[in-house]
Design an enzyme around this catalytic site. Structure first.
Site, mmCIF file in Angstrom:
data_model
loop_
_atom_site.group_PDB
_atom_site.id
_atom_site.type_symbol
_atom_site.label_atom_id
_atom_site.label_comp_id
_atom_site.label_asym_id
_atom_site.label_seq_id
_atom_site.Cartn_x
_atom_site.Cartn_y
_atom_site.Cartn_z
ATOM 1 C CE LYS A 125 -4.429 1.047 0.218
ATOM 2 N NZ LYS A 125 -5.600 0.236 -0.178
ATOM 3 C CG ASP A 165 -7.404 3.385 -0.679
ATOM 4 O OD1 ASP A 165 -7.848 2.232 -0.608
ATOM 5 O OD2 ASP A 165 -7.505 4.183 0.268
HETATM 6 P P1 NDP Z 1 -12.967 7.968 -2.685
HETATM 7 O O1 NDP Z 1 -11.879 8.944 -2.506
HETATM 8 O O2 NDP Z 1 -13.552 7.764 -4.024
HETATM 9 O O3 NDP Z 1 -14.171 8.285 -1.687
HETATM 10 C C1 NDP Z 1 -13.975 8.356 -0.328
HETATM 11 C C2 NDP Z 1 -15.284 8.725 0.336
HETATM 12 O O4 NDP Z 1 -15.148 8.561 1.748
HETATM 13 C C3 NDP Z 1 -15.659 10.170 0.105
HETATM 14 O O5 NDP Z 1 -17.052 10.304 0.135
HETATM 15 C C4 NDP Z 1 -14.999 10.855 1.297
HETATM 16 O O6 NDP Z 1 -15.577 12.103 1.645
HETATM 17 C C5 NDP Z 1 -15.246 9.843 2.388
HETATM 18 N N1 NDP Z 1 -14.193 9.975 3.402
HETATM 19 C C6 NDP Z 1 -12.857 9.907 3.195
HETATM 20 N N2 NDP Z 1 -12.185 10.126 4.337
HETATM 21 C C7 NDP Z 1 -13.121 10.342 5.271
HETATM 22 C C8 NDP Z 1 -13.050 10.620 6.635
HETATM 23 N N3 NDP Z 1 -11.865 10.726 7.276
HETATM 24 N N4 NDP Z 1 -14.243 10.769 7.296
HETATM 25 C C9 NDP Z 1 -15.428 10.642 6.627
HETATM 26 N N5 NDP Z 1 -15.548 10.383 5.331
HETATM 27 C C10 NDP Z 1 -14.408 10.232 4.662
HETATM 28 O O7 NDP Z 1 -12.385 6.593 -2.111
HETATM 29 P P2 NDP Z 1 -12.923 5.099 -2.343
HETATM 30 O O8 NDP Z 1 -14.395 5.087 -2.529
HETATM 31 O O9 NDP Z 1 -12.057 4.475 -3.359
HETATM 32 O O10 NDP Z 1 -12.548 4.429 -0.941
HETATM 33 C C11 NDP Z 1 -13.470 4.326 0.143
HETATM 34 C C12 NDP Z 1 -13.021 3.236 1.079
HETATM 35 O O11 NDP Z 1 -12.997 1.985 0.379
HETATM 36 C C13 NDP Z 1 -11.623 3.388 1.675
HETATM 37 O O12 NDP Z 1 -11.615 2.840 2.970
HETATM 38 C C14 NDP Z 1 -10.766 2.526 0.755
HETATM 39 O O13 NDP Z 1 -9.592 2.096 1.405
HETATM 40 C C15 NDP Z 1 -11.717 1.377 0.506
HETATM 41 N N6 NDP Z 1 -11.460 0.554 -0.674
HETATM 42 C C16 NDP Z 1 -11.349 1.100 -1.914
HETATM 43 C C17 NDP Z 1 -11.166 0.287 -3.008
HETATM 44 C C18 NDP Z 1 -11.120 0.825 -4.389
HETATM 45 O O14 NDP Z 1 -11.038 0.029 -5.323
HETATM 46 N N7 NDP Z 1 -11.205 2.134 -4.617
HETATM 47 C C19 NDP Z 1 -11.000 -1.167 -2.865
HETATM 48 C C20 NDP Z 1 -11.203 -1.657 -1.523
HETATM 49 C C21 NDP Z 1 -11.402 -0.805 -0.482
HETATM 50 P P3 NDP Z 1 -14.820 13.467 1.258
HETATM 51 O O15 NDP Z 1 -15.092 13.669 -0.195
HETATM 52 O O16 NDP Z 1 -15.444 14.481 2.132
HETATM 53 O O17 NDP Z 1 -13.363 13.261 1.567
HETATM 54 O O1 2IT Z 2 -7.994 -1.468 -0.668
HETATM 55 C C1 2IT Z 2 -7.948 -1.952 -1.809
HETATM 56 O O2 2IT Z 2 -8.075 -3.158 -2.019
HETATM 57 C C2 2IT Z 2 -7.755 -1.021 -2.935
HETATM 58 N N1 2IT Z 2 -7.684 0.188 -2.733
HETATM 59 C C3 2IT Z 2 -7.621 -1.559 -4.325
HETATM 60 C C4 2IT Z 2 -6.212 -1.988 -4.594
HETATM 61 C C5 2IT Z 2 -5.910 -2.404 -5.997
HETATM 62 O O3 2IT Z 2 -4.740 -2.725 -6.216
HETATM 63 O O4 2IT Z 2 -6.797 -2.453 -6.852
#
Ligand code: NDP
Ligand code: 2IT
Length: 446
Positions: A125, A165
């Site tokens: 990561k 992420d």
């Molecule tokens: P994005 O940046 O697209 O969206 C993040 C969302 O979460 C936004 O709505 C953001 O609000 C909110 N957020 C972020 N930080 C905080 C905080 N400290 N408190 C409250 N809300 C918060 O990210 P993703 O959708 O990609 O990721 C969301 C989660 O999913 C994370 O935990 C990530 O690690 C996990 N994840 C992502 C994957 C992927 O493929 N993208 C795969 C597996 C897990 P704001 O706009 O106000 O910051």
């Molecule tokens: O938390 C996760 O699994 C991710 N942000 C996706 C990682 C990836 O390599 O697609």
């Protein structure tokens, strides 16, 4: 914890001020005891002692120039945690809260998650404390280029393959990929989540949210239930939340709430996802503007309040520790009977203990959100073949992978924890077994 207490004590002593990393390690170690009782040779070989120490941690300066001509300095990270079963694989997070503890908890969990996907990917990561909010496209590009100038020395299609992420989506991956190519003069699958015209995979954008719903669909069906007609609350409004909302709705649920880090919207008519996509993906605005065009919807400041909304199923898809014990109690007291984690470590260990005690249907992050990285591994596979699959082909593979993960976690839970529904233990153990076997087979420097 008995057998592994010394390992945990040494993690605490060696890594002070890393509470998120401690939390993630504790959650895993407390489920592994029954496995190590059956495998004394893994104790002797120090498998878990090695597992909790990253193979390599890289921290670097990221200088860049803002639109006013000022020099800005951020900190970059890449933690290459474990390569026993494949090249390091895991996302990059750009958020002001990023520090070594957060990157290490994410990298540690990624080892088990990636193992669960059944595909050949190790765990890693990275990210930066850079805050993309309010930055111009030029500033984002300048930052990404400087970040990649250093990162490019440490990654490669067969070494370490980053992706998105929080704060890193298609735009950032584009700038990062452009800089990698400029520096290395090679067009390879060194990043995933790429654009569709230049090596990206169809369905990668949707994969984490869709995969979460596919996983939940398996878990619900195992209890004679489904999404049909259920009320669902989803936190976040980013990549994972949007596509979880889309798939849950397609499966017959009514999603009534979404949030961002400022507050949450509640729409009793069901979220109008086309409007949310326009707000978040196109205009990059705050979620509160939704209520300007939806007269029955309300906006409330603060993000914890979202867990006071009555629902059947909750899908936390924002960030770590967004559900603490108090929020978990309120959710369950209001009748919520299933929780699926789209975010990484969204529930505190106290909240998880409550879910297990109350025997709700609980799908932990490592298993439930693995669809994103699984589809990234499918993108790597397509890049190696210099070929692309259709959306339907990738989606079908994703669905099969999520079912496999559910089945293997359920089976490991039954075998080692004596409770097929304890998917926390099941996911950790099923993920651990493959990595432990590989580490054991590959030996240790003598
Ligand atoms: P994005 O940046 O697209 O969206 C993040 C969302 O979460 C936004 O709505 C953001 O609000 C909110 N957020 C972020 N930080 C905080 C905080 N400290 N408190 C409250 N809300 C918060 O990210 P993703 O959708 O990609 O990721 C969301 C989660 O999913 C994370 O935990 C990530 O690690 C996990 N994840 C992502 C994957 C992927 O493929 N993208 C795969 C597996 C897990 P704001 O706009 O106000 O910051
Ligand atoms: O938390 C996760 O699994 C991710 N942000 C996706 C990682 C990836 O390599 O697609």
């Amino acid at each position: 914890m008995k057998l592994l207490q010394p390992v945990y004590d040494s993690v605490l002593a060696r890594n002070p001020n890393q509470p998120e990393f401690h939390q993630a390690v504790y959650e895993v170690l407390q489920t592994l005891e029954p496995v190590l009782e059956k495998h004394p040779e893994w104790i002797k070989a120090g498998i878990v002692d090695r597992l909790v120490e990253p193979e390599r941690q890289i921290m670097f300066r990221v200088p860049w120039i803002d639109d006013q001509g000022n020099v800005q300095v951020n900190r970059g990270f890449r933690v290459q945690f474990n390569s026993a079963i494949g090249p390091y694989k895991g996302g990059l997070r750009f958020h002001p809260s990023v520090n070594l503890s957060i990157i290490k908890f994410l990298g540690f969990e990624q080892i088990f998650k990636n193992s669960l996907t059944t595909l050949p990917i190790g765990g890693g990561k990275g990210g930066s404390d850079f805050d993309p909010k309010g930055k111009s496209d030029r500033e984002i590009m300048a930052f990404c280029q400087s970040f990649m100038t250093e990162l490019s020395k440490h990654i490669g299609a067969d070494t370490d393959v980053p992706a998105g992420d929080i704060g890193v989506g298609g735009r950032e991956i584009g700038f990062l990929y452009g800089q990698y190519k400029r520096l290395r003069n090679e067009f390879t699958g060194v990043l995933t989540g790429k654009g569709l015209g230049w090596g990206g995979s169809l369905a990668r954008t949707e994969a984490t949210g869709y995969g979460l719903c596919y996983f939940m669909d398996n878990a619900l069906k195992a209890h004679g239930k489904s999404f049909e007609g259920k009320t669902v609350v989803i936190s976040g409004s980013g990549n994972v939340a949007i596509y979880a909302c889309e798939k849950a709705t397609q499966l017959g649920a009514k999603v009534v709430a979404l949030s961002d880090s400022n507050g949450y919207i509640y729409d009793p008519n069901g979220i109008d996802l086309a409007a949310v996509k326009e707000i978040k993906e196109v205009k990059r605005q705050r979620i509160k503007v939704y209520v300007d065009t939806h007269k029955d919807a309300t906006y409330t400041e603060g993000c914890r309040g979202i867990w006071t909304i009555k629902c059947d199923i909750a899908l936390p898809c924002a960030t770590q520790n967004e559900i603490n014990e108090e929020s978990a109690k309120i959710l369950l007291d209001n009748g919520c009977w299933a929780i699926g984690e789209g975010a990484n470590m969204p529930s505190t260990n106290e909240a998880i203990a409550l879910y297990l005690q109350k025997k709700i249907i609980f799908a932990p992050a490592k298993a439930a959100n693995a669809g994103g990285v699984a589809t990234s591994a499918l993108e790597m596979c397509q890049n190696s073949m210099r070929y692309s699959w259709t959306f339907e082909e990738v989606d079908a593979k994703l669905k099969a992978i999520m079912k496999d993960i559910f089945d293997s976690a359920t089976q490991a839970a039954a075998e080692y924890a004596g409770d097929k529904d304890n998917l926390v233990a099941g996911a950790n153990i099923a993920g651990f077994l493959k990595v432990a076997k590989a580490m054991y087979a590959q030996g240790v420097a003598y």
